[in-house]
Design a protein around this motif. Structure first.
Motif, PDB file in Angstrom:
ATOM      1  N   ASP A  56       0.841  -1.200   0.000  1.00  0.00           N
ATOM      2  CA  ASP A  56       0.000   0.000   0.000  1.00  0.00           C
ATOM      3  C   ASP A  56       0.876   1.250   0.000  1.00  0.00           C
ATOM      4  N   SER A  57       0.817   2.009  -1.059  1.00  0.00           N
ATOM      5  CA  SER A  57       1.468   3.304  -1.218  1.00  0.00           C
ATOM      6  C   SER A  57       2.980   3.257  -1.112  1.00  0.00           C
ATOM      7  N   GLY A  58       3.592   2.224  -1.635  1.00  0.00           N
ATOM      8  CA  GLY A  58       5.050   2.172  -1.697  1.00  0.00           C
ATOM      9  C   GLY A  58       5.495   2.318  -3.145  1.00  0.00           C
ATOM     10  N   PHE A  59       5.968   3.485  -3.517  1.00  0.00           N
ATOM     11  CA  PHE A  59       6.412   3.725  -4.900  1.00  0.00           C
ATOM     12  C   PHE A  59       7.819   4.305  -4.849  1.00  0.00           C
ATOM     13  N   PHE A  60       8.781   3.594  -5.434  1.00  0.00           N
ATOM     14  CA  PHE A  60      10.170   4.031  -5.406  1.00  0.00           C
ATOM     15  C   PHE A  60      10.692   4.004  -6.828  1.00  0.00           C
ATOM     16  N   VAL A  61      10.957   5.181  -7.378  1.00  0.00           N
ATOM     17  CA  VAL A  61      11.324   5.318  -8.780  1.00  0.00           C
ATOM     18  C   VAL A  61      12.630   4.592  -9.083  1.00  0.00           C
ATOM     19  N   ASP A  62      13.604   4.648  -8.187  1.00  0.00           N
ATOM     20  CA  ASP A  62      14.927   4.088  -8.456  1.00  0.00           C
ATOM     21  C   ASP A  62      15.055   2.613  -8.104  1.00  0.00           C
TER      22      ASP A  62
END
Length: 65
Positions: A56-62
Motif C-alpha cells: 500500500d502506497s510504496g512507490f520508489f522510482v529508483d
C-alpha cells in the motif's frame, strides 16, 4: 526470520489456509522485496496456504523491477 517464528508460534501454517503480508510506504517496498521468500518459507511447511501481498502506497522510482 524471528518475526516469522513469532507469528508461526501464534498461528502455525499447518492450521491456516491464507496468509497476507502488508506494508505501507517503505513497508510496501518490503512486501515487494520479501514476499517470495516469505511464501517459500510458508509453503515449505504447508504447500496449500494461499499467500498474498498488499503493498500500500510504496512507490520508489529508483528501485529496479
Amino acid at each position: 526470520m524471528a518475526h516469522l517464528n513469532f507469528i508461526f508460534s501464534l498461528m502455525p501454517p499447518e492450521l491456516t489456509d491464507t496468509f497476507m503480508v502488508t506494508g505501507c510506504s517503505a513497508g510496501g517496498l518490503a512486501v515487494m522485496t520479501w514476499l517470495d521468500t516469505i511464501a517459500g518459507i510458508i509453503h515449505a511447511r504447508n504447500p496449500a496456504v494461499k499467500v498474498f501481498g498488499l503493498a500500500d502506497s510504496g512507490f520508489f522510482v529508483d528501485y529496479p523491477a
